[in-house]
Design an enzyme around this catalytic site. Structure first.
Site, PDB file in Angstrom:
ATOM      1  CG  ASN A 106     -40.058  34.709  71.650  1.00 38.43           C
ATOM      2  OD1 ASN A 106     -41.295  35.532  71.853  1.00 38.43           O
ATOM      3  ND2 ASN A 106     -39.425  34.861  72.858  1.00 38.43           N
ATOM      4  CG  PHE A 110     -49.187  38.774  75.381  1.00 42.10           C
ATOM      5  CD1 PHE A 110     -47.502  38.470  75.425  1.00 42.10           C
ATOM      6  CD2 PHE A 110     -49.348  40.062  75.480  1.00 42.10           C
ATOM      7  CE1 PHE A 110     -46.648  38.445  76.813  1.00 42.10           C
ATOM      8  CE2 PHE A 110     -48.357  40.662  77.207  1.00 42.10           C
ATOM      9  CZ  PHE A 110     -47.264  39.485  77.735  1.00 42.10           C
ATOM     10  CB  SER A 170     -43.831  40.446  76.426  1.00 41.95           C
ATOM     11  OG  SER A 170     -43.009  39.880  75.204  1.00 41.95           O
ATOM     12  CG  ASN A 172     -41.530  39.535  71.434  1.00 44.55           C
ATOM     13  OD1 ASN A 172     -40.148  40.114  70.834  1.00 44.55           O
ATOM     14  ND2 ASN A 172     -40.730  38.305  72.166  1.00 44.55           N
ATOM     15  CB  THR A 173     -46.768  43.146  73.528  1.00 45.93           C
ATOM     16  OG1 THR A 173     -47.428  41.766  73.496  1.00 45.93           O
ATOM     17  CG2 THR A 173     -47.950  44.483  73.439  1.00 45.93           C
ATOM     18  CE  LYS A 206     -41.042  36.283  82.837  1.00 40.92           C
ATOM     19  NZ  LYS A 206     -41.889  34.972  82.064  1.00 40.92           N
ATOM     20  CG  ASN A 235     -40.376  37.497  79.401  1.00 42.52           C
ATOM     21  OD1 ASN A 235     -39.898  37.311  78.447  1.00 42.52           O
ATOM     22  ND2 ASN A 235     -41.587  39.143  80.013  1.00 42.52           N
TER      23      ASN A 235
END
Length: 343
Positions: A106, A110, A170, A172-173, A206, A235
């Site tokens: 993925n 967010f 994450s 993805n940011t 996390k 994560n």
């Protein structure tokens, strides 16, 4: 059985559409009580979990179905990640099933409807004593001050949360994982702790699996200094073990079965670095009672899953908890607490 019949139809849909249908089904399902405390009960950070299995963040980004998830047999549910302002996330397509690998990639970014929508839903839960729900908080992608975003989210969500999960991992940011650097992390956690005020919600952190030994030692040291409630390890990964799926080359975070060994090793690394003082939540590649039991034996006080539900369906939580009871009895433990770190 029913999921086995429905799965081909769900898998014929793109993953985001299938996920939206799953959320709708859960919202429409009859209310079922959360599991009662039993032989798998465990206490972590002052919270009494009826069993150690939780739904990880990412499934219920907007806190729409935490009670329905508890009704599936999870001992706790973690909603989010939630950011101060709504954001659309990254361009689609951004979610890929790797069926041959029992995995997912993925790059959602967010995506969520923002803090005020989630806050209104969570306020309706207050006082119902309906189970443990953690709130995973993040920062907006275009925020000029991400530390301030986490402080804002803490002030809003701490009174509503069983625990707060600070998500800095994450992939993805852009730039978010830089908050795991020692100086940035110390400043961030100080801001979160100050913003928590009089709330008693413990703070969980996390972290990513893609960490070097020096990073692990630094994070462990800061977590000990700040008396965090737990570390969530881990994560999704940006690494790529050998994969069979044609989607293997997609960018984003990899989760599911291929993450299992890396996540288990990172759990052991953090267990060693913290001396077992801070509780650990094991996440990544957990798809069976055996996987969960191995993570507990390696040092996890709690475990979470998400991707496995894509392949195992809504009956998976109860299958895992029943299996954990059998494994605990087989190995001669009278409680989860006895088994933690016993490998």
């Amino acid at each position: 059985m029913i999921f086995g019949i429905l799965r081909p139809g769900l898998f014929a849909l793109d993953p985001e559409t299938a996920h939206a249908l799953t959320l709708t089904a859960l919202k429409c399902s009859p209310r079922t009580a959360p599991p009662a405390a039993g032989p798998l009960a465990v206490t972590v950070a002052g919270l009494h979990f009826p069993n150690p299995l939780g739904m990880a963040a990412g499934f219920d980004k907007d806190a729409e179905v935490p009670d329905a998830l508890l009704g599936l047999g999870f001992g706790f549910a973690e909603v989010g990640s939630i950011t101060p302002l709504p954001q659309a996330g990254n361009p689609k397509p951004r979610l890929f099933r790797l069926v041959e690998d029992r995995a997912v990639i993925n790059r959602m970014g967010f995506n969520n409807r923002g803090s005020h929508r989630a806050q209104a839903r969570l306020e309706r839960r207050v006082g119902r004593n309906a189970g443990i729900v953690g709130i995973n908080i993040g920062a907006n992608k275009d925020s000029p001050d991400r530390t301030a975003d986490y402080a804002v989210m803490t002030r809003m969500m701490a009174p509503l949360a069983s625990y707060l999960a600070v998500n800095i991992s994450s992939p993805n940011t852009p730039g978010l994982r830089a908050l795991q650097d020692e100086g940035a992390l110390a400043a961030l956690l100080d801001a979160v702790i100050e913003a928590r005020g009089s709330s008693t919600a413990p703070i969980f952190l996390k972290v990513a699996p893609d960490l070097q030994p020096a990073d692990i030692d630094a994070i462990a040291r800061i977590a000990l200094d700040r008396n965090l409630g737990a570390l969530i390890v881990s994560n999704t990964t940006i690494s790529r073990p050998p994969l069979k799926s044609p989607h293997a080359g997609e960018t984003g975070g990899l989760s599911g079965a291929p993450l299992r060994d890396l996540a288990q090793q990172r759990l052991r690394d953090f267990r060693s670095a913290t001396g077992g003082v801070i509780p650990l939540v094991g996440v990544g590649g957990i798809a069976s009672a055996e996987d969960a039991w191995a993570r507990i034996r390696a040092g996890a006080s709690l475990v979470q899953l998400y991707t496995a539900m894509v392949y195992g369906g809504p009956g998976l939580p109860r299958r895992i908890t029943r299996g954990l009871e059998r494994l605990m009895q087989r190995d001669g433990f009278s409680s989860i607490a006895e088994a933690i770190g016993s490998e």
